[in-house]
Scaffold this active site. Structure first.
Site, PDB file in Angstrom:
ATOM      1  N   ASP A 217      -0.760  -1.155   0.421  1.00  0.00           N
ATOM      2  CA  ASP A 217      -1.657  -0.320   1.277  1.00  0.00           C
ATOM      3  C   ASP A 217      -1.591   1.210   2.120  1.00  0.00           C
ATOM      4  OD1 ASP A 217      -4.508  -0.905   2.134  1.00  0.00           O
ATOM      5  OD2 ASP A 217      -3.216  -2.517   0.685  1.00  0.00           O
ATOM      6  N   ASP A 219      -4.351   1.507   3.699  1.00  0.00           N
ATOM      7  CA  ASP A 219      -6.331   1.243   3.677  1.00  0.00           C
ATOM      8  C   ASP A 219      -6.297   2.992   3.137  1.00  0.00           C
ATOM      9  OD1 ASP A 219      -7.721  -0.267   4.150  1.00  0.00           O
ATOM     10  OD2 ASP A 219      -8.577   1.371   5.976  1.00  0.00           O
TER      11      ASP A 219
HETATM   12  N1  ADE Z   1      -6.194  -6.188   0.899  1.00  0.00           N
HETATM   13  C1  ADE Z   1      -5.346  -5.720   0.631  1.00  0.00           C
HETATM   14  N2  ADE Z   1      -4.878  -3.985   0.968  1.00  0.00           N
HETATM   15  C2  ADE Z   1      -6.217  -4.278   1.242  1.00  0.00           C
HETATM   16  C3  ADE Z   1      -7.375  -3.122   2.276  1.00  0.00           C
HETATM   17  N3  ADE Z   1      -6.793  -1.867   2.681  1.00  0.00           N
HETATM   18  N4  ADE Z   1      -8.836  -3.457   3.369  1.00  0.00           N
HETATM   19  C4  ADE Z   1      -8.818  -4.719   2.726  1.00  0.00           C
HETATM   20  N5  ADE Z   1      -8.260  -5.830   2.092  1.00  0.00           N
HETATM   21  C5  ADE Z   1      -6.698  -5.553   1.249  1.00  0.00           C
END
Ligand code: ADE
Length: 282
Positions: A217, A219
């Site tokens: 992703d 975030d």
């Molecule tokens: N694991 C997968 N995506 C994450 C994110 N954006 N922040 C923290 N841990 C994660």
């Protein structure tokens, strides 16, 4: 701490990661239900072979994903690996991207880290009764991750980045927008919740260790993109499970090819670990 001499054989531990605890990727496997001086590991360990190389698999969050990143017993996980004679460890970590050019579905072989965790045991040398590691351990963190393992990505025919800084947050919540932007300003490339304290515990045991992020992703900093959520992360992990398995099989082949070099590094890592312990001479 580094009790025993490095053996002349490589045994690789993998700490994952959906898909990697699948016993079908191993031949001749046995299950070990271990208890360590630091308690029980997250799950029984599966020991077997991949293409003739001895491998031990461990599901970091438990087989039913029952342990939050804070509640994973990292020390027991690493000690259990050591009990089985593992001398090299690779970890896979679902991670968010903090950069435009690091895209979900890609891998990042990070080379440094920033620790934002607050509630985790970071050392085996805690002075607690019944714990086997004496003295105080100040282990250096350069290099944080084993370079030879990291470079196993070199000719990987999968989209990847061969370096980057990972920031580890305590969780279990994801970051706020202000935090996400701050971590970007700090120069972090990817973000997750588990690389710390694994990186430090591996160094204390003198076990060469590398982690690879599967980017799931962006975030929450990137406008116009789906922000991180359990759904977004899970979807991406599932749709990339085969690719992740391919990555690990590739890494095993590379490790097999670099065996002599890696055994030298196992010895060197043990020496660093041993020399990092201060014992009261009295
Ligand atoms: N694991 C997968 N995506 C994450 C994110 N954006 N922040 C923290 N841990 C994660």
């Amino acid at each position: 701490m580094a009790g025993e001499l490095a053996s002349h054989k490589i045994k690789i531990g993998f700490i994952g990661g959906t898909g990697l605890e699948d016993p079908k990727i191993l031949t001749n496997f046995v299950e070990h239900d271990l208890t360590t001086p630091f308690g029980k590991p997250s799950s029984p360990l599966l020991e077997g072979e991949i293409n003739g190389t001895p491998v031990v698999l461990l599901a970091r969050h438990g087989r039913h994903h029952q342990f939050s990143p804070t509640n994973v017993n990292y020390r027991a996980n690493f000690w259990a690996m050591k009990m089985l004679g593992v001398n090299i460890i690779m970890g896979s970590n679902a991670s968010g991207s903090l950069r435009e050019n690091i895209i979900p579905g890609e891998f990042v072989f990070f080379d440094s880290f920033i620790d934002r965790t607050t509630k985790r045991e970071q050392t085996f040398h805690d002075g607690q009764p019944g714990h086997p590691c004496k003295g105080v351990c100040h282990v250096p963190m350069l290099p944080a991750f084993n370079e030879t393992l990291r470079k196993s990505a070199d000719d990987l025919k999968l989209p990847h980045h061969d370096k980057g800084t990972i920031i580890c947050i305590e969780g279990p919540r994801y970051s706020s927008l202000a935090e996400s932007n701050l971590f970007r300003q700090w120069g972090a490339h990817v973000i997750n919740m588990t690389i710390c304290p694994e990186v430090a515990l591996a160094r204390e045991l003198g076990i060469p260790y590398a982690g690879v992020a599967l980017v799931t992703d962006f975030d929450c900093w990137k406008e116009g993109d789906r922000h991180v959520s359990v759904d977004v992360v899970t979807e991406l992990i599932i749709s990339n499970a085969e690719k992740t398995k391919r990555l690990f099989v590739h890494a095993i082949e590379k490790i097999g090819a670099a065996k002599t070099e890696l055994l030298d590094e196992v010895r060197a890592a043990k020496l660093v670990a041993r020399n990092s312990v201060m014992i009261d001479p009295a």
